[in-house]
Design an enzyme around this catalytic site. Structure first.
Site, PDB file in Angstrom:
ATOM      1  N   GLU A   1      81.971  52.293   3.108  1.00 20.22           N
ATOM      2  CA  GLU A   1      83.363  51.852   3.157  1.00 20.22           C
ATOM      3  C   GLU A   1      84.038  51.905   1.796  1.00 20.22           C
ATOM      4  O   GLU A   1      85.188  51.503   1.662  1.00 20.22           O
ATOM      5  CB  GLU A   1      83.433  50.415   3.709  1.00 20.22           C
ATOM      6  CG  GLU A   1      82.928  50.289   5.135  1.00 20.22           C
ATOM      7  CD  GLU A   1      83.098  48.891   5.726  1.00 20.22           C
ATOM      8  OE1 GLU A   1      83.548  47.993   4.971  1.00 20.22           O
ATOM      9  OE2 GLU A   1      82.797  48.703   6.910  1.00 20.22           O
TER      10      GLU A   1
ATOM     11  N   ARG B   1      82.782  47.777  -0.485  1.00 22.59           N
ATOM     12  CA  ARG B   1      84.015  48.569  -0.556  1.00 22.59           C
ATOM     13  C   ARG B   1      84.329  49.088  -1.950  1.00 22.59           C
ATOM     14  O   ARG B   1      85.367  49.722  -2.139  1.00 22.59           O
ATOM     15  CB  ARG B   1      85.190  47.755   0.004  1.00 22.59           C
ATOM     16  CG  ARG B   1      85.014  47.537   1.488  1.00 22.59           C
ATOM     17  CD  ARG B   1      86.172  46.829   2.168  1.00 22.59           C
ATOM     18  NE  ARG B   1      85.655  46.385   3.450  1.00 22.59           N
ATOM     19  CZ  ARG B   1      85.109  45.194   3.670  1.00 22.59           C
ATOM     20  NH1 ARG B   1      85.077  44.294   2.707  1.00 22.59           N
ATOM     21  NH2 ARG B   1      84.622  44.893   4.841  1.00 22.59           N
TER      22      ARG B   1
ATOM     23  N   THR C   1      81.353  41.694   0.500  1.00 23.75           N
ATOM     24  CA  THR C   1      81.413  43.121   0.797  1.00 23.75           C
ATOM     25  C   THR C   1      82.655  43.764   0.180  1.00 23.75           C
ATOM     26  O   THR C   1      82.755  44.987   0.126  1.00 23.75           O
ATOM     27  CB  THR C   1      81.437  43.374   2.318  1.00 23.75           C
ATOM     28  OG1 THR C   1      82.548  42.672   2.897  1.00 23.75           O
ATOM     29  CG2 THR C   1      80.143  42.897   2.970  1.00 23.75           C
TER      30      THR C   1
ATOM     31  N   ALA D   1      82.828  33.552   7.425  1.00 22.47           N
ATOM     32  CA  ALA D   1      83.550  32.544   8.208  1.00 22.47           C
ATOM     33  C   ALA D   1      82.851  32.244   9.527  1.00 22.47           C
ATOM     34  O   ALA D   1      82.721  31.078   9.921  1.00 22.47           O
ATOM     35  CB  ALA D   1      84.990  33.004   8.455  1.00 22.47           C
ATOM     36  N   GLU D   2      82.423  33.285  10.235  1.00 18.88           N
ATOM     37  CA  GLU D   2      81.781  33.065  11.541  1.00 18.88           C
ATOM     38  C   GLU D   2      80.488  32.267  11.422  1.00 18.88           C
ATOM     39  O   GLU D   2      80.045  31.651  12.385  1.00 18.88           O
ATOM     40  CB  GLU D   2      81.472  34.409  12.218  1.00 18.88           C
ATOM     41  CG  GLU D   2      82.665  35.101  12.820  1.00 18.88           C
ATOM     42  CD  GLU D   2      83.506  35.837  11.790  1.00 18.88           C
ATOM     43  OE1 GLU D   2      84.619  36.260  12.117  1.00 18.88           O
ATOM     44  OE2 GLU D   2      83.042  35.988  10.629  1.00 18.88           O
TER      45      GLU D   2
ATOM     46  N   ASN E   1      89.997  34.451   9.064  1.00 22.76           N
ATOM     47  CA  ASN E   1      90.039  33.689  10.311  1.00 22.76           C
ATOM     48  C   ASN E   1      89.378  32.322  10.164  1.00 22.76           C
ATOM     49  O   ASN E   1      88.716  32.022   9.170  1.00 22.76           O
ATOM     50  CB  ASN E   1      89.342  34.474  11.415  1.00 22.76           C
ATOM     51  CG  ASN E   1      87.910  34.817  11.050  1.00 22.76           C
ATOM     52  OD1 ASN E   1      87.678  35.753  10.280  1.00 22.76           O
ATOM     53  ND2 ASN E   1      86.941  34.083  11.564  1.00 22.76           N
TER      54      ASN E   1
ATOM     55  N   ASP F   1      90.582  35.617  15.777  1.00 25.04           N
ATOM     56  CA  ASP F   1      90.022  36.364  14.650  1.00 25.04           C
ATOM     57  C   ASP F   1      91.074  37.299  14.038  1.00 25.04           C
ATOM     58  O   ASP F   1      90.763  38.385  13.568  1.00 25.04           O
ATOM     59  CB  ASP F   1      88.776  37.166  15.074  1.00 25.04           C
ATOM     60  CG  ASP F   1      88.035  37.777  13.885  1.00 25.04           C
ATOM     61  OD1 ASP F   1      88.155  37.257  12.772  1.00 25.04           O
ATOM     62  OD2 ASP F   1      87.346  38.803  14.079  1.00 25.04           O
TER      63      ASP F   1
ATOM     64  N   CYS G   1      74.575  43.834  15.616  1.00 26.90           N
ATOM     65  CA  CYS G   1      73.913  44.935  14.902  1.00 26.90           C
ATOM     66  C   CYS G   1      73.522  46.080  15.825  1.00 26.90           C
ATOM     67  O   CYS G   1      73.620  47.246  15.439  1.00 26.90           O
ATOM     68  CB  CYS G   1      72.664  44.425  14.181  1.00 26.90           C
ATOM     69  SG  CYS G   1      73.004  43.312  12.802  1.00 26.90           S
TER      70      CYS G   1
ATOM     71  N   MET H   1      65.303  42.761   9.660  1.00 26.43           N
ATOM     72  CA  MET H   1      65.260  42.169  10.992  1.00 26.43           C
ATOM     73  C   MET H   1      64.562  40.812  10.911  1.00 26.43           C
ATOM     74  O   MET H   1      63.339  40.724  10.918  1.00 26.43           O
ATOM     75  CB  MET H   1      64.529  43.105  11.970  1.00 26.43           C
ATOM     76  CG  MET H   1      64.353  42.539  13.372  1.00 26.43           C
ATOM     77  SD  MET H   1      65.931  42.159  14.172  1.00 26.43           S
ATOM     78  CE  MET H   1      65.401  40.928  15.361  1.00 26.43           C
TER      79      MET H   1
END
EC number: 1.1.2.-
Length: 716
Positions: free
Chosen positions: A83, A135, A180, A197-198, A274, A319, A622, A661
């Site tokens: 990104e 980014r 990120t 946030a989540e 959010n 969101d 994911c 994982m």
């Protein structure tokens, strides 16, 4: 012998002089240099502090673009989504890849000059909602600044890649913060926010001294527990707009992307994210606007003191972040020249905001929406529809949680006056989560994350591709209307670059890099990139020659969870650089590896339904909607037998946490793991049965599903 020694010294002196010259160029990048916006370099995330992403270079233009070819490519160490925005100064390019790795490349050839790996613990990927992406970096006074997935801010020597300092920006032993976004630098400070946030964090942005890494100031975006007191008057006023015990959920409001310095007004603008959880009824049960969620906030860059705010989505519950790229501009409004912000956030409205005062000038929908009809210009608030807050039942809301526009940068061309927006059309079913229980370190929506599904996985693929569309939109901010748009086959396409060559460049999800005429949207050039593109292109000049660079690798939030399959395995994520007359080529993509699944564990519909619900709650972020992976992480339908034989050890015990994982034994039981495994194997066997059908039947079924999906999308 003497002549040979003299020649060697001359060579070393020349090389050293060239390297010193490069170092000198990086050292000279300061506030004035970034504000001056030199045409040949790309010194900051949005090119200059205005973040308009317009290059004045024009050797590559409509008359010459047919000669544009690949000059060089550079393979990063991983094959997940990229990104980043490359920065370029005096022939050196700085890019970031997965896991916050930084690469310095020769901008002429792609040769690796140095690499810095911050060695992010792979298990921290669990705390990243939207892939292990980054980014980009900030460049300032000879230093490269990068934020890491585990919430560190690191300064590197721009010439050597040596670490100068490292600061832990948040307490990750207690809270699941991530970074990120790209840092920004100005006035001897480097600014960075965070994500999470989540997962239950309290958002903030902070400034650090560029030389020492010491924190200079910190501004929280949402109030904490009133019993602990408030950091400032801004937090005291904000707390009046919250109810209940919101602080127990963190509150959210992370500044995970857009941070913009305005040298003309000496203000810093941040886009706030959010709420945590999403559902307004859960986090603030007696109502309230919940400042400063989904707002643009202006701060004093020296002190972090609050100056003004405008809340784009009061009491947000979908969101709908305001973290999307903030662009600074000057425009005439009612015969008066105004300094403004142009903003196209998730909620689907294009905002023009006075950047001196925060006054709303206009707000117009740039995509299909059904949560609001318009903005009341007297109050500055949206007029919501009856279904917007899904008060009694599940409702399909436009736009979805991925937004009408996400983090993918937009661009502006002074030649046309248009803002070019990578736009999306999508739906999301919002309904209260009756089983919601707040869990630190896991997704906390407060709405049911499981979306409606269909029994046939092939039909599911068609529906996803038809009901989540993407296009490039040219928006006229003066006329407050679209000028043109290009419909793309898929959604989640790349960021945008505009140039004085009268071209707009954008990469696409279906593996192309496009050049289009800036005034009409006609496609004038296309290049097959062999992987999807999310990142925005940049253009720069070295030795009088113009180059174009874009990072190629598809993933990110929708790329992981969207459930859109590919017909090949992902190649290494790459840096692709083009020039006129370029003749390099890319290797063929690796084949898709499909391992035949074991038999179904059960056909009990109750178990499979429970497995689907748990899968979408804990795994789909994911591994993709309906167990269909976009390729960046393993497709669980196509795993080798050994993974199924060790399913509980992986999913519950976390024996693969060093690969990213982690185990979920804190929230899942063995019965839960069995249900998830049963659901995955059911999807795997459905996929196998489809592949074993005759080709003619696949063609007929494909044609019918395509028609049916188009009809459903049209009705929706």
């Amino acid at each position: 012998m003497f002549l040979r020694l003299l020649l060697c010294c001359l060579v070393l002196f020349t090389a050293g002089g060239a390297w010193a010259q490069q170092g000198g160029a990086a050292a000279g990048v300061d506030t004035d240099a970034i504000a001056a916006n030199p045409g040949g370099d790309w010194l900051s995330y949005g090119k200059s502090y205005r973040e308009q992403r317009y290059s004045p270079l024009k050797a590559i233009n409509r008359d010459t673009v047919d000669k544009l070819g690949l000059a060089w490519s550079f393979d990063t160490d991983f094959n997940r989504g990229l990104e980043g925005t490359p920065l370029v100064v005096d022939g050196v390019m700085y890019v970031t890849g997965n896991w916050s790795v930084v690469y310095a490349l020769d901008a002429r050839s792609g040769e690796l000059l140095w690499k810095y790996d911050p060695e992010v613990p792979r298990e921290w990927a669990k705390m990243a909602c939207c892939d292990v992406v980054n980014r980009g970096v900030a460049l300032y006074e000879g230093k490269i600044f990068v934020g890491t997935l585990d919430a560190r801010l690191i300064a590197l020597d721009a010439d050597t890649g040596d670490k100068l300092w490292s600061t832990q920006t948040a307490d990750i032993d207690k809270y699941p913060y991530t970074i990120t976004g790209a840092p920004r630098a100005a006035k001897g400070l480097v600014f960075i926010g965070n994500g999470g946030a989540e997962y239950g964090v309290r958002g903030f942005v902070a400034a650090y001294d560029v030389d020492t890494g010491e924190q200079v100031w910190k501004f929280y975006t949402v109030p904490g527990n009133p019993a602990d007191g408030f950091e400032n008057d801004a937090m005291r006023r904000a707390a009046e707009t919250w109810t209940g015990e919101w602080w127990k959920f963190g509150g959210g409001g992370t500044v995970w992307d857009s941070i913009v310095y305005d040298p003309e007004l000496d203000q810093l603008y941040i886009g706030v994210g959010n709420g945590s959880p999403w559902n307004h009824r859960v986090r603030s049960p007696e109502g309230g606007d919940n400042l400063y969620l989904s707002s643009i906030v202006a701060l004093d860059p020296d002190t972090g003191e609050y100056l003004w705010h405008y809340q784009e989505t009061p009491a947000e519950t979908w969101d709908y972040t305001a973290t999307q790229p903030i662009m600074l501009a000057d425009m005439e409004v009612d015969g008066e020249s105004r300094k403004v912000i142009w903003h196209a956030p998730k909620n689907g409205f294009f905002f023009v905001i006075d950047r001196e005062s925060g006054e709303l000038i206009s707000a117009d929908p740039f995509a299909r929406i059904n949560w609001a009809t318009h903005y009341d210009m007297e109050t500055g608030r949206p007029v919501e529809t009856d279904i917007a807050r899904f008060p009694e039942q599940a409702e399909l809301i436009r736009p979805s949680s991925i937004g009408a526009h996400n983090w993918h940068p937009m661009a502006f061309s002074p030649d046309t006056g248009y803002v070019y927006i990578p736009t999306m059309e999508s739906l999301y079913q919002y309904v209260d989560d009756e089983n919601f229980e707040f869990q630190w370190g896991h997704w906390n929506f407060g709405v049911d994350p499981e979306q409606p599904g269909v029994p046939d996985p092939v039909l599911s693929q068609f529906l996803i591709r038809k009901m989540t569309e993407g296009h490039l939109l040219a928006w006229d901010p003066v006329a407050r209307a679209p000028a043109w748009k290009i419909q793309h086959p898929l959604t989640w396409n790349g960021g945008v670059l505009a140039t004085a060559g009268r071209l707009v460049f954008q990469g696409t999800s279906d593996e192309r890099l496009l050049a289009v005429a800036d005034d009409s949207g006609d496609i004038v050039w296309s290049y097959p990139t062999r992987a999807g593109i999310m990142a925005p292109p940049v253009s720069y000049e070295v030795d009088g020659e113009q180059y174009l660079t874009v990072l190629v690798g598809w993933g990110g939030g929708f790329g992981l969870m969207g459930g859109m399959s590919r017909d090949h395995a992902p190649p290494p994520s790459r840096v692709l650089t083009f020039k006129l007359g370029g003749e390099a080529s890319l290797p063929e993509n690796p084949p898709l590896q499909i391992h035949e699944p074991p038999p179904r564990l059960t056909e009990d519909e109750e178990v499979l339904s429970r497995g689907r619900n748990l899968y979408h709650r804990y795994c789909s972020a994911c591994h993709g909607q309906d167990a269909v992976s976009g390729g960046g992480v393993p497709d669980l339908r196509h795993l080798p037998r050994v993974f199924h034989d060790n399913f509980n050890a992986i999913v519950l015990d976390g024996i693969m946490k060093k690969a990213g994982m982690v185990g979920f034994d804190d929230v899942l039981s063995e019965e839960d793991a069995y249900a998830i495994h049963a659901y995955i194997l059911d999807r795997a066997n459905l996929d196998k049965e489809w592949r074993e059908q005759p080709a003619w039947w696949q063609s007929v079924k494909t044609w019918f599903y395509d028609l049916l999906s188009s009809l459903i999308a049209w009705i929706s």
